[in-house]
Write a protein that holds these residues in place. Structure first.
Motif, short mmCIF file in Angstrom:
data_model
loop_
_atom_site.label_atom_id
_atom_site.label_comp_id
_atom_site.label_asym_id
_atom_site.label_seq_id
_atom_site.Cartn_x
_atom_site.Cartn_y
_atom_site.Cartn_z
N VAL A 73 0.86 -1.18 0.00
CA VAL A 73 0.00 0.00 0.00
C VAL A 73 0.89 1.23 0.00
N THR A 74 0.62 2.13 -0.93
CA THR A 74 1.41 3.36 -0.97
C THR A 74 0.49 4.57 -0.91
N VAL A 75 1.07 5.73 -1.10
CA VAL A 75 0.34 7.00 -0.97
C VAL A 75 -0.94 6.98 -1.81
N PRO A 76 -2.09 7.40 -1.32
CA PRO A 76 -2.34 8.00 0.01
C PRO A 76 -3.08 7.05 0.95
N PHE A 77 -2.85 5.74 0.83
CA PHE A 77 -3.76 4.79 1.48
C PHE A 77 -3.20 4.11 2.73
N LYS A 78 -2.02 4.53 3.23
CA LYS A 78 -1.42 3.77 4.34
C LYS A 78 -2.25 3.86 5.62
N THR A 89 0.44 -6.08 13.11
CA THR A 89 1.69 -6.48 13.74
C THR A 89 2.11 -5.35 14.70
N PRO A 90 2.97 -5.66 15.69
CA PRO A 90 3.41 -4.59 16.60
C PRO A 90 4.05 -3.42 15.88
N ARG A 91 4.81 -3.68 14.82
CA ARG A 91 5.48 -2.57 14.14
C ARG A 91 4.49 -1.74 13.34
N ALA A 92 3.40 -2.33 12.88
CA ALA A 92 2.36 -1.54 12.20
C ALA A 92 1.59 -0.72 13.21
N ALA A 93 1.31 -1.32 14.37
CA ALA A 93 0.61 -0.57 15.42
C ALA A 93 1.43 0.63 15.85
N ALA A 94 2.75 0.45 16.00
CA ALA A 94 3.63 1.56 16.41
C ALA A 94 3.71 2.62 15.33
N ALA A 95 3.73 2.20 14.08
CA ALA A 95 3.84 3.15 12.97
C ALA A 95 2.55 3.93 12.76
N GLY A 96 1.43 3.33 13.15
CA GLY A 96 0.14 3.98 12.91
C GLY A 96 -0.22 3.97 11.43
N ASP A 106 -8.71 -15.77 8.15
CA ASP A 106 -9.28 -15.03 9.28
C ASP A 106 -9.45 -13.55 9.01
N GLY A 107 -8.93 -13.05 7.90
CA GLY A 107 -9.09 -11.63 7.62
C GLY A 107 -7.86 -11.02 7.00
N ILE A 108 -7.54 -9.80 7.43
CA ILE A 108 -6.47 -9.01 6.80
C ILE A 108 -5.46 -8.62 7.87
N VAL A 109 -4.21 -9.07 7.69
CA VAL A 109 -3.14 -8.69 8.62
C VAL A 109 -2.44 -7.45 8.05
N GLY A 110 -2.33 -6.40 8.88
CA GLY A 110 -1.64 -5.18 8.48
C GLY A 110 -0.25 -5.14 9.08
N ASP A 111 0.75 -4.91 8.24
CA ASP A 111 2.14 -4.87 8.70
C ASP A 111 2.76 -3.57 8.18
N ASN A 112 3.93 -3.24 8.69
CA ASN A 112 4.65 -2.07 8.17
C ASN A 112 6.13 -2.42 8.08
N THR A 113 6.67 -2.41 6.88
CA THR A 113 8.06 -2.80 6.66
C THR A 113 8.96 -1.60 6.35
N ALA A 264 10.65 -3.62 0.45
CA ALA A 264 10.04 -4.61 -0.44
C ALA A 264 10.54 -6.01 -0.07
N ALA A 265 11.83 -6.13 0.22
CA ALA A 265 12.38 -7.44 0.58
C ALA A 265 11.75 -7.98 1.86
N GLU A 266 11.50 -7.09 2.80
CA GLU A 266 10.86 -7.51 4.05
C GLU A 266 9.42 -7.95 3.80
N ALA A 267 8.71 -7.23 2.93
CA ALA A 267 7.34 -7.65 2.58
C ALA A 267 7.37 -9.01 1.88
N PHE A 268 8.34 -9.21 0.99
CA PHE A 268 8.49 -10.49 0.28
C PHE A 268 8.73 -11.61 1.29
N PHE A 269 9.55 -11.32 2.29
CA PHE A 269 9.83 -12.31 3.34
C PHE A 269 8.57 -12.62 4.15
#
Ligand code: ATR
Length: 289
Positions: A73-78, A89-96, A106-113, A264-269
């Protein structure tokens, strides 16, 4: 059956991913992920999708119904992606904010790499240690908040957030100081008062949007010294105004192209469980800029 869309996903022959943005035509993510897939032998397709400004959730829902496995997801939808996720994920929660989505039963997991991308580019590609170093983060918008947790996890000796609008820097600092490692309190400053904030710094990261307009940031020259790495999260075919100013003060400079490849590499992982080699992809992207 997907718990969010209520639709049974179809089963395409290869796993499908996409980057959603508006605009999105400029995105280099499909080219990066195509290279990662070839390198690692992963059978995926990765496309770009233009989501209407008022239709991000519907676009994601349609992609899930088509059998999509995950998305960037990129601008302006983050921020919308953050709200859409059913788990964070904890890092997505911290990033907001969310730049990586995984779809499961079970649904949609939101992460931030993004933050890990920055720290990996600094530590591995640039060979700059963050632990024990004095770090200045310029800006207090989404880009700055998005990298705070991985930066703190890398254990700098000092982390100063400086922003044109001081209240926004103070809000980020107070949020992260609640969970900061003992001994490291994030401190804040206005841009023009940085000369009284223990300058120079070892690492100065530009997370403001100033480089979008090639505007010169009004920071005192004393934040830079010969041993400073000045890092601009933006990238362009030529050094940004921030990089030019820092270089004129004797600092080493680096743009955000490596951060783009590393996030991108982290998302791929996250999606595939294998780590691609980023060095060749970064070198080729650099050559093509
Ligand atoms: P993003 O999600 O990219 O971080 P944002 O949330 O709009 O975008 O935040 C933009 C950041 O760049 C802010 O920290 C902004 O400073 P203010 O909070 O004072 O607005 C900063 N910024 C943008 N242009 C700037 C400029 N010319 N000089 C200094 N700071 C600038």
């Amino acid at each position: 059956m997907n718990a969010v869309t209520g639709l049974a996903p179809s089963t395409p022959a290869v796993d499908r991913y996409a980057v959603f943005g508006n605009p999105v035509a400029h995105s280099r993510s499909p080219a990066i992920h195509a290279r990662f897939a070839v390198q690692t032998g992963q059978a995926i397709v990765y496309e770009k999708r233009l989501a209407p400004l008022d239709g991000f959730g519907a676009a994601i829902g349609a992609f899930i119904a088509e059998g999509g496995r995950g998305a960037n997801v990129t601008v302006p939808f983050k921020l919308e992606a953050y709200a859409l996720a059913t788990r964070l994920t904890p890092r997505a929660a911290a990033a907001g904010a969310v730049n990586t989505l995984c779809f499961d039963a079970d649904g949609i997991v939101g992460d931030n790499t993004d933050g890990v991308g920055l720290v990996t580019d600094l530590a591995i590609n640039a060979g700059v240690q963050i632990r024990g170093r004095r770090v200045l983060l310029l800006g207090a918008g989404g880009a700055a908040q998005g990298v705070m947790l991985p930066l703190l996890d890398a254990q700098p000796s000092r982390l100063v957030i400086a922003n044109r609008t001081p209240d926004k820097a103070a809000a980020i600092a107070s949020r992260f100081n609640r969970g900061a490692p003992v001994g490291l309190q994030v401190v804040t400053c206005t841009l023009d008062a940085l000369d009284s904030a223990d300058a120079p710094f070892d690492i100065v990261i530009n997370a403001t949007a100033a480089s979008l307009s090639d505007a010169v940031l009004q920071v005192p020259a004393c934040v830079f010294a010969a041993g400073t790495l000045a890092y601009d999260m933006m990238y362009a075919s030529a050094p940004t105004a921030f990089m030019r100013f820092a270089a004129s003060r004797g600092a080493s400079v680096r743009d955000g192209l490596g951060m783009l490849v590393e996030q991108a590499a982290e998302a791929f992982f996250v999606w595939r469980g294998v780590r691609p080699d980023t060095a060749t992809v970064l070198a080729d992207l650099r050559a093509a800029l």
